[in-house]
Design a protein around this motif. Structure first.
Motif, PDB file in Angstrom:
ATOM      1  N   ALA A   1      90.319 -49.316  17.699  1.00 56.65           N
ATOM      2  CA  ALA A   1      91.584 -48.574  17.670  1.00 56.65           C
ATOM      3  C   ALA A   1      92.136 -48.428  19.089  1.00 56.65           C
ATOM      4  N   ALA A   2      91.244 -48.192  20.060  1.00 56.40           N
ATOM      5  CA  ALA A   2      91.665 -48.091  21.460  1.00 56.40           C
ATOM      6  C   ALA A   2      92.247 -49.410  21.948  1.00 56.40           C
ATOM      7  N   ALA A   3      91.659 -50.531  21.517  1.00 59.84           N
ATOM      8  CA  ALA A   3      92.161 -51.848  21.913  1.00 59.84           C
ATOM      9  C   ALA A   3      93.557 -52.085  21.351  1.00 59.84           C
ATOM     10  N   GLU A   4      93.775 -51.692  20.092  1.00 61.29           N
ATOM     11  CA  GLU A   4      95.099 -51.857  19.492  1.00 61.29           C
ATOM     12  C   GLU A   4      96.122 -50.982  20.221  1.00 61.29           C
ATOM     13  N   TRP A   5      95.734 -49.739  20.534  1.00 63.72           N
ATOM     14  CA  TRP A   5      96.636 -48.859  21.274  1.00 63.72           C
ATOM     15  C   TRP A   5      96.953 -49.467  22.634  1.00 63.72           C
ATOM     16  N   ALA A   6      95.939 -50.003  23.294  1.00 63.65           N
ATOM     17  CA  ALA A   6      96.128 -50.586  24.620  1.00 63.65           C
ATOM     18  C   ALA A   6      97.102 -51.756  24.574  1.00 63.65           C
ATOM     19  N   ALA A   7      97.026 -52.576  23.526  1.00 63.32           N
ATOM     20  CA  ALA A   7      97.943 -53.712  23.402  1.00 63.32           C
ATOM     21  C   ALA A   7      99.382 -53.231  23.238  1.00 63.32           C
ATOM     22  N   ARG A   8      99.569 -52.158  22.449  1.00 59.30           N
ATOM     23  CA  ARG A   8     100.924 -51.619  22.279  1.00 59.30           C
ATOM     24  C   ARG A   8     101.449 -51.029  23.589  1.00 59.30           C
ATOM     25  N   GLU A   9     100.569 -50.333  24.309  1.00 58.39           N
ATOM     26  CA  GLU A   9     100.980 -49.734  25.581  1.00 58.39           C
ATOM     27  C   GLU A   9     101.246 -50.813  26.627  1.00 58.39           C
TER      28      GLU A   9
ATOM     29  N   ALA B   1      95.016 -34.472  17.623  1.00 55.24           N
ATOM     30  CA  ALA B   1      95.066 -35.585  16.682  1.00 55.24           C
ATOM     31  C   ALA B   1      95.683 -36.838  17.317  1.00 55.24           C
ATOM     32  N   ALA B   2      96.551 -36.669  18.301  1.00 60.82           N
ATOM     33  CA  ALA B   2      97.205 -37.806  18.950  1.00 60.82           C
ATOM     34  C   ALA B   2      96.326 -38.351  20.082  1.00 60.82           C
ATOM     35  N   PRO B   3      96.596 -39.573  20.536  1.00 56.97           N
ATOM     36  CA  PRO B   3      95.907 -40.064  21.735  1.00 56.97           C
ATOM     37  C   PRO B   3      96.131 -39.116  22.906  1.00 56.97           C
ATOM     38  N   VAL B   4      95.099 -38.947  23.725  1.00 58.33           N
ATOM     39  CA  VAL B   4      95.166 -38.004  24.854  1.00 58.33           C
ATOM     40  C   VAL B   4      94.966 -38.758  26.158  1.00 58.33           C
ATOM     41  N   ALA B   5      95.905 -38.604  27.084  1.00 59.42           N
ATOM     42  CA  ALA B   5      95.799 -39.203  28.405  1.00 59.42           C
ATOM     43  C   ALA B   5      95.354 -38.142  29.393  1.00 59.42           C
TER      44      ALA B   5
ATOM     45  N   THR C   1      93.164 -51.563  30.657  1.00 63.13           N
ATOM     46  CA  THR C   1      91.773 -51.942  30.412  1.00 63.13           C
ATOM     47  C   THR C   1      91.198 -51.136  29.255  1.00 63.13           C
ATOM     48  N   VAL C   2      90.351 -51.790  28.466  1.00 71.28           N
ATOM     49  CA  VAL C   2      89.740 -51.151  27.304  1.00 71.28           C
ATOM     50  C   VAL C   2      88.223 -51.239  27.419  1.00 71.28           C
ATOM     51  N   GLY C   3      87.547 -50.118  27.206  1.00 70.64           N
ATOM     52  CA  GLY C   3      86.093 -50.123  27.081  1.00 70.64           C
ATOM     53  C   GLY C   3      85.765 -50.417  25.623  1.00 70.64           C
ATOM     54  N   LEU C   4      85.188 -51.578  25.376  1.00 65.94           N
ATOM     55  CA  LEU C   4      85.002 -52.070  24.012  1.00 65.94           C
ATOM     56  C   LEU C   4      83.521 -52.155  23.674  1.00 65.94           C
ATOM     57  N   ASP C   5      83.130 -51.580  22.504  1.00 68.18           N
ATOM     58  CA  ASP C   5      81.733 -51.686  22.078  1.00 68.18           C
ATOM     59  C   ASP C   5      81.598 -52.162  20.625  1.00 68.18           C
ATOM     60  N   GLY C   6      82.709 -52.526  20.009  1.00 69.72           N
ATOM     61  CA  GLY C   6      82.666 -53.020  18.634  1.00 69.72           C
ATOM     62  C   GLY C   6      82.817 -51.947  17.580  1.00 69.72           C
ATOM     63  N   SER C   7      82.834 -50.677  17.966  1.00 68.43           N
ATOM     64  CA  SER C   7      82.968 -49.580  17.009  1.00 68.43           C
ATOM     65  C   SER C   7      84.418 -49.482  16.534  1.00 68.43           C
ATOM     66  N   PRO C   8      84.656 -48.826  15.373  1.00 70.25           N
ATOM     67  CA  PRO C   8      86.041 -48.654  14.900  1.00 70.25           C
ATOM     68  C   PRO C   8      86.920 -47.931  15.909  1.00 70.25           C
ATOM     69  N   GLU C   9      86.342 -46.947  16.602  1.00 73.52           N
ATOM     70  CA  GLU C   9      87.146 -46.202  17.564  1.00 73.52           C
ATOM     71  C   GLU C   9      87.528 -47.055  18.777  1.00 73.52           C
TER      72      GLU C   9
ATOM     73  N   GLY D   1      90.810 -44.953  13.659  1.00 71.31           N
ATOM     74  CA  GLY D   1      91.811 -44.933  12.600  1.00 71.31           C
ATOM     75  C   GLY D   1      93.232 -44.781  13.096  1.00 71.31           C
ATOM     76  N   GLU D   2      93.413 -44.563  14.394  1.00 64.61           N
ATOM     77  CA  GLU D   2      94.763 -44.447  14.956  1.00 64.61           C
ATOM     78  C   GLU D   2      95.530 -45.745  14.723  1.00 64.61           C
ATOM     79  N   GLN D   3      96.741 -45.633  14.181  1.00 63.61           N
ATOM     80  CA  GLN D   3      97.583 -46.790  13.915  1.00 63.61           C
ATOM     81  C   GLN D   3      98.948 -46.591  14.551  1.00 63.61           C
ATOM     82  N   ALA D   4      99.672 -47.692  14.702  1.00 62.58           N
ATOM     83  CA  ALA D   4     100.986 -47.624  15.341  1.00 62.58           C
ATOM     84  C   ALA D   4     101.897 -46.639  14.624  1.00 62.58           C
TER      85      ALA D   4
END
Length: 301
Positions: free
Chosen positions: A17-25, A292-296, A6-14, A140-143
């Motif tokens: 980026a979370a949505a793209e990370w979520a799709a990869r995960e 700098a990396a995604p943090v769980a 699940t992604v908390g989405l508000d339209g911001s760049p961050e 700005g986080e990218q694959a």
């Protein structure tokens, strides 16, 4: 209800980026993605304004998840993507939807000129409230950022993943946190680097500088404790290489340093059921703001 990323989405760049990370995960996990946008009703005085009417605000709220979902489906054709629009307080509702999720992804943005990232009040509140894993992804986080450089030294998403890093306190090790990290490393086919930072007891302070043997004995004891904690996990996951790093110093500082070469950093958060303000912990708080990396963040009892 099936688990989702699940992604908390508000339209911001961050959040994008979370949505793209979520799709990869989600692709690694074989799960669908659920985009949740929380629409905060416009107060009546503002709703009467010509340029910020309730209908205009709602239209924008519906557009954000729809367009993000369309983009994710194009870039990640094997991932099922659904959207949901909720009305209310973002922190409360995101903490609630996280209960049915495999994990929740949220965005954080960089602090310009300052070596860190800004975790908004909503993100901190959600992390402190939910007992499901929450992953914070920087804008700005990218694959390619999660993968090794290619042979020419160019960022690439086609190379191997970088290692997964786990921050571990050997005095209070928790199986849920360790399992989350080991599974993340297994899915990526990479080593798990376990970082343990320790400080000598206060009464050792005067003797340590002049007694190298005392320091060495304490360091060996800490390293042995780390090996003992990880031994059963090595047996359960023989295909995952576990690399230990036990060092004297700030646990947060060591984790932030290790995060520079990581695809994911995993830290724990002790759940404290108290009427006082929710608790995150100083090490987890520091890593959230500076890694700098995604943090769980994995909650545990």
């Amino acid at each position: 209800m099936p688990r989702t990323v699940t992604v908390g989405l508000d339209g911001s760049p961050e959040s994008r980026a979370a949505a793209e990370w979520a799709a990869r995960e989600a692709q690694l996990l074989g799960l669908p993605v659920r985009l949740v946008h929380v629409w905060e009703p416009v107060p009546e005085p503002l709703a009467l304004a010509q340029l910020l009417g309730a209908q205009t605000h709602r239209h924008w709220s519906e557009r954000v998840p729809r367009e993000t979902a369309e983009g994710l489906r194009l870039r990640h054709p094997g991932v099922e993507v659904t959207t949901e629009l909720l009305s209310g307080t973002p922190a409360e509702l995101l903490a609630k939807v996280a209960e049915d999720a495999e994990l929740l992804a949220l965005g954080s943005r960089a602090l310009g000129g300052v070596g860190g990232f800004l975790i908004g009040s909503v993100g901190l509140s959600v992390v402190a409230r939910t007992e499901r894993p929450v992953v914070l992804v920087r804008a700005g986080e990218q694959a390619a950022d999660e993968h090794e450089m290619d042979p020419a030294g160019i960022p690439s998403a086609a190379t191997a993943f970088r290692p997964v890093v786990l921050g571990l306190d050997t005095s209070h090790p928790n199986g849920e946190v360790i399992e989350f990290a080991v599974e993340a490393a297994r899915r990526r086919g990479v080593p798990l680097r376990v970082v343990h930072g320790w400080c000598p007891p206060a009464h050792y302070g005067y003797a340590m500088p002049v007694d190298a043997g005392l320091y060495g004995s304490l360091a060996a004891s800490q390293a042995s404790d780390l090996t003992d904690v990880l031994r059963p996990w090595r047996q359960t996951y023989p295909d995952v290489e576990v690399v230990e790093r036990s060092r004297s110093g700030s646990a947060a500082g060591l984790l932030v340093e290790a995060a520079r070469e990581a695809s994911l950093v995993v830290v724990g958060r002790r759940v404290r059921r108290t009427p006082l303000c929710p608790y995150i912990g100083h090490v987890t708080h520091a890593v959230l703001h500076h890694a700098a990396a995604p943090v769980a963040v994995v909650a545990h009892g």
